[in-house]
Design an enzyme around this catalytic site. Structure first.
Site, PDB file in Angstrom:
ATOM      1  N   ALA A  49       0.825  -1.211   0.000  1.00  0.00           N
ATOM      2  CA  ALA A  49       0.000   0.000   0.000  1.00  0.00           C
ATOM      3  C   ALA A  49       0.859   1.260   0.000  1.00  0.00           C
ATOM      4  O   ALA A  49       0.508   2.270  -0.603  1.00  0.00           O
ATOM      5  CB  ALA A  49      -0.909  -0.001   1.225  1.00  0.00           C
TER       6      ALA A  49
ATOM      7  N   ILE B  37       3.892   1.679  -1.243  1.00  0.00           N
ATOM      8  CA  ILE B  37       4.702   1.910  -2.451  1.00  0.00           C
ATOM      9  C   ILE B  37       3.797   2.172  -3.652  1.00  0.00           C
ATOM     10  O   ILE B  37       2.983   1.323  -3.999  1.00  0.00           O
ATOM     11  CB  ILE B  37       5.590   0.669  -2.758  1.00  0.00           C
ATOM     12  CG1 ILE B  37       6.500   0.361  -1.588  1.00  0.00           C
ATOM     13  CG2 ILE B  37       6.414   0.900  -4.022  1.00  0.00           C
ATOM     14  CD1 ILE B  37       7.148  -0.995  -1.659  1.00  0.00           C
TER      15      ILE B  37
ATOM     16  N   ASP C  78      26.936  29.248 -27.842  1.00  0.00           N
ATOM     17  CA  ASP C  78      28.004  29.535 -28.795  1.00  0.00           C
ATOM     18  C   ASP C  78      27.493  30.647 -29.711  1.00  0.00           C
ATOM     19  O   ASP C  78      26.302  30.710 -30.010  1.00  0.00           O
ATOM     20  CB  ASP C  78      28.294  28.264 -29.603  1.00  0.00           C
ATOM     21  CG  ASP C  78      29.396  28.468 -30.616  1.00  0.00           C
ATOM     22  OD1 ASP C  78      30.413  29.066 -30.245  1.00  0.00           O
ATOM     23  OD2 ASP C  78      29.242  28.026 -31.756  1.00  0.00           O
TER      24      ASP C  78
ATOM     25  N   ASN D 150      -3.174   0.556  -7.256  1.00  0.00           N
ATOM     26  CA  ASN D 150      -1.875   1.184  -7.522  1.00  0.00           C
ATOM     27  C   ASN D 150      -1.449   1.086  -8.977  1.00  0.00           C
ATOM     28  O   ASN D 150      -0.759   1.953  -9.489  1.00  0.00           O
ATOM     29  CB  ASN D 150      -0.790   0.564  -6.636  1.00  0.00           C
ATOM     30  CG  ASN D 150      -0.931   0.987  -5.185  1.00  0.00           C
ATOM     31  OD1 ASN D 150      -1.812   1.772  -4.842  1.00  0.00           O
ATOM     32  ND2 ASN D 150      -0.072   0.470  -4.333  1.00  0.00           N
TER      33      ASN D 150
END
Length: 885
Positions: free
Chosen positions: A280, A282, A326, A707
């Site tokens: 949960a 992660i 440059d 998730n």
């Protein structure tokens, strides 16, 4: 220092005779000693090593650990899903980086395959890889220089060195000169010739003093070969986040075991619960989401002519507060252009835009002389030959005095070629029934050999006052960094010898030319300034030229803001870094200086972008936070060393890319805060259940579903949220700024806490419908399943609604437009359809251990789910001031 030694000293030191050269035996011996004249590079990375390189990330380590644990507890489906996320993330990175490291290969391609050398007294053509120190090399027009040479003979020799030094025009070479100053800049060494530069005029001979990695090009190759890859600001923030989440997981697991011991609960059951909580905590999809958002950003940038080679570089652009550019070819057009011409008391300015003009009598004679006394050609917008002469021929085209037409009318019958001592060139052309000498060159030399002047179509004696007027007007042009070139002529009845050509001439006037700024650059520099970005010019060109261009573009205001390479050498690294902020222009610099400048700016915590197109820019492109190469005029070396390539060579594209980079970071931040809010809600609901002896409201499989699926869709949609129109009116964010800055952390905590509390509330109502409470014992499995279904739907729905509130930190979703991000609306609808399918389709319902809900309970869970979104929108109304810059 070979340039500070005479030709005789150099030949003696290298033990070689100019007339004979090395013997074949000596050449073989030296080849064994010094090795082949070939640039070395690191072994190319294989696909496997690139793939493994993508796994060096704290978040990935945590995901791999989670997959190992899920395998140990026989949750194989979960393990496969997590590993798929890891692989997806790595594949996206590998696809972007596969062709990134090409700089050394390009350097090797640039080196010429053949060289003319004198060995055993004979001139022969050999493979340039076989060249050794001491070889006598023959140089003629059109040949690449095969190694670094100390010139021992030069006849009107000119070498084009712009890719190495940044100078717009070929350099005059003189073998006789000896430089006493050991710190003389590369562009000033007229007695040297460098590997991979191009001989454009004249001829010469040189002795090889350095080959392969010891040449100036080789030194650049060494710098490019060094591993200088640092983490980008985003990578640092994600790494920091990964560590926090890692320690949080460990801390939570330890806390759960402590609670289990105190409450005397069954340890294996608690171990499984700890795994649920770790899953949960992660955000498994975060690494892949960030990679996807960056990849989509890369696609968007390619549409505005910016090709990004490494994904994290997209976001780094958003932090840039220094653009080191440059001059030649980046800020300027890299083509000499006549901008003014002068006949006595008549100065005319030529507008930059392409147009045709009509020349008056004296002007027509001036232009005609310049065109006829030039060997360059210009047709269909393409010029060949010396850049200065091309500029003169182009001027002729503007005045309808076209070179092929003039050549047809006035055939050339004789000439006296340019040489660096006289600084003059003359041609003899047919003119009516006679002939005319046309001479061009340095104005002071023209005046010395002239006795008349052309004024209003009449030839009059040249007086000292007239000479003074010419020189005064020329000095004014020189002060503007214009290159001045004079013209004169004389009529003759017959063909004369070259020796007689440059005597008793009639001076006509002169032109002023410069490599002009790109037309669009000035506005881009002004826009960058508004966005808190400082533009810096770095060039190998002369100080006066650089300052003049810088003033015109609004980069610098005075000469005091310019520092030369030799002045940089006089300062220690510490002194230079201390004073760096006082300067806006750096002139006559070498590749090493460019790297030093980038490092000095970075030492103050600046995020530095370096733009360039030449070989000389490659090391600094590599060391800058963002190296930007030009796609059209850029060398392959510069492209290989860069992080981003501009396909239109337009400085303006950099500013647009920075704007895109800022919006991409803002979008990634939205996705990260959204995912963490969602995960915090999951952690709170599970941890509270453990702490108070309640049943667990969510199963590991359900958490993983959220998730990886229902959270991920809105997170990706937030990642492509339309950009903030005012983003370029704000200063660049600090590279050290946390994801949680400006109230974002508080928003995540409030949102996550509400989601967690409402998930538990839904779980309670689900149990209550069947007469149970959170603290009840022996709750039937079907009742638990129903209550978990309610908490599962509430947490998913609240996260989907909450994503709408994440679109803007200060404005409500109704202020920015509810439907202004249709991808997010689509993601929310898709999330609800998927969630409804999981609950109602029997196969998925069994897999996720859920149950269909009644209509009343659907109404209840939707009502709960709207609360975090509404609270967050109300908070915005009261905290607007926090987000104002």
């Amino acid at each position: 220092m070979w340039f500070s030694k005479s030709q005789e000293e150099v030949l003696r030191e290298l033990n070689v005779s100019q007339s004979i050269g090395l013997t074949n035996e000596e050449a073989i011996t030296r080849l064994d000693k010094y090795g082949k004249n070939k640039l070395k590079g690191k072994p190319k990375k294989s696909i496997i090593s690139l793939f493994l390189g993508q796994l060096k990330d704290m978040l990935i380590y945590i995901l791999l650990a989670a997959s190992v644990i899920t395998i140990l507890i026989h949750e194989y489906v979960d393990a496969v899903i997590i590993l798929m996320v890891v692989v997806l993330n790595a594949v996206i990175g590998v696809v972007q980086e596969y062709k990134a490291e090409k700089a050394i290969e390009a350097l090797q391609k640039m080196t010429t395959p053949k060289a003319l050398v004198r060995r055993d007294g004979e001139v022969k053509e050999i493979n340039s890889e076989e060249l050794v120190p001491g070889d006598i090399v023959i140089i003629d027009a059109g040949r690449y220089i095969p190694a670094d040479l100390r010139l021992i003979e030069s006849v009107n020799l000119q070498i084009e060195e712009s890719a190495l030094t940044g100078e717009s025009v070929p350099t005059d070479k003189n073998a006789q000169i000896v430089f006493e100053n050991p710190k003389a800049s590369l562009g000033d060494l007229s007695n040297m010739a460098f590997m991979s530069t191009l001989s454009t005029y004249g001829r010469g001979e040189g002795v090889v003093i350095a080959t392969a990695m010891e040449t100036e090009i080789g030194k650049i190759a060494k710098i490019l070969d060094e591993d200088s890859d640092e983490m980008t600001p985003l990578q640092k923030r994600l790494d920091e986040l990964g560590r926090i989440l890692g320690f949080l997981c460990i801390g939570v697991c330890v806390l759960i075991f402590a609670v289990a011991l105190i409450q005397k609960r069954e340890l294996f059951e608690m171990f499984l619960t700890a795994i649920s909580l770790a899953v949960a905590a992660i955000p498994e999809g975060l690494a892949a989401i960030v990679a996807i958002v960056l990849a989509l950003g890369v696609t968007r940038m390619s549409k505005i002519n910016a090709i990004v080679k490494k994904l994290p570089a997209v976001e780094t652009l958003g932090c840039v507060n220094i653009i080191c550019s440059d001059k030649t070819g980046t800020l300027t057009q890299n083509k000499m252009t006549v901008v003014k011409h002068y006949t006595l008391n008549n100065l005319k300015v030529l507008p930059a835009a392409q147009a045709t003009f009509e020349a008056s009598g004296d002007e027509a004679e001036l232009i005609k002389t310049f065109v006829l006394c030039s060997d360059a050609t210009y047709e269909n917008g393409q010029g060949t030959g010396d850049p200065t002469e091309i500029a003169l021929v182009v001027m002729g085209d503007k005045y309808s005095l076209i070179k092929p037409v003039l050549n047809g009318k006035h055939e050339r019958v004789g000439e006296k070629p340019f040489d660096s001592d006289r600084k003059l060139m003359s041609t003899l052309n047919k003119e009516g029934n006679g002939y005319r000498v046309h001479t061009k060159g340095a104005l002071d030399n023209i005046l010395k050999i002239s006795k008349n002047a052309l004024i209003n179509g009449k030839i009059v004696p040249l007086t000292d006052d007239m000479k003074a007027d010419y020189m005064e007007a020329a000095e004014e042009m020189s002060d503007e960094a214009l290159r001045v070139l004079g013209a004169a002529y004389k009529d003759t009845s017959s063909i004369i010898t070259p020796e007689e050509m440059e005597k008793d001439l009639t001076v006509i006037g002169f032109v002023g030319m410069i490599d002009p700024p790109r037309l669009e650059v000035k506005d881009s520099i002004r826009e960058a300034k508004t966005a808190g970005i400082t533009s810096i010019m770095i060039t190998g060109d002369h100080k006066n030229t650089a300052v003049a261009i810088a003033k015109e573009l609004g980069i610098a205001e005075s000469k005091e803001q310019c520092l030369t390479g030799s002045q940089i050498d006089e300062l220690s690294d510490e002194e230079f870094a201390e004073k760096i902020s006082n300067y806006r222009v750096f002139a006559r610099v070498s590749p090493e200086h460019k790297v030093k400048i980038v490092k000095a700016f970075r030492s103050h915590g600046n995020i530095v972008s370096m733009t360039g197109d030449g070989v000389n820019d490659a090391p600094s492109l590599k060391y800058a936070d963002i190296g930007v190469a030009m796609g059209i005029t850029g060398t392959d070396v510069a492209k290989g060393a860069s992080d981003m390539i501009l396909t239109d060579d337009n400085f303006t594209t950099i500013v647009h890319a920075i704007e895109e980079g800022r919006n991409i970071y803002n979008n990634i931040k939205k996705s990260v805060i959204f995912l963490l809010s969602c995960n915090l809600g999951e952690v709170i609901s599970i941890f509270a259940s453990i702490l108070f002896f309640w049943p667990i409201p969510l199963l590991p499989t359900q958490i993983l579903w959220m998730n990886l699926i229902t959270d991920t869709l809105p997170a990706i949609a937030l990642g492509v949220d339309p950009g903030d129109k005012d983003v370029m009116k704000k200063k660049p964010r600090s590279a050290k700024e946390s994801f949680f800055a400006k109230g974002a952390g508080a928003k995540a905590v409030i949102g996550g806490s509400l989601i967690g509390i409402l998930t538990l509330a839904a779980f309670y109502f689900g149990l209550h419908e069947f007469g149970y409470s959170l603290g009840s014992q022996d709750i039937p499995e079907d009742v638990l399943t129903y209550a978990r279904t309610m908490s599962f739907v509430v947490i998913v729905a609240s996260q989907l609604f909450f994503s709408l509130s994440m679109r803007n930190a200060a404005k409500t979703v109704f202020q920015i437009g509810l439907f202004s991000n249709m991808k997010l609306i689509g993601a929310i609808i898709a999330g609800f359809i998927l969630q409804f399918g999981v609950i109602t389709i029997p196969f998925f319902a069994r897999a996720f251990k859920v149950h269909t809900l009644s209509l009343y309970d659907w109404g209840l869970v939707i009502g709960f789910a709207l609360i975090p979104f509404l609270v967050n929108e109300l908070i915005k109304v009261f905290t607007k001031s926090l987000y104002k810059d």
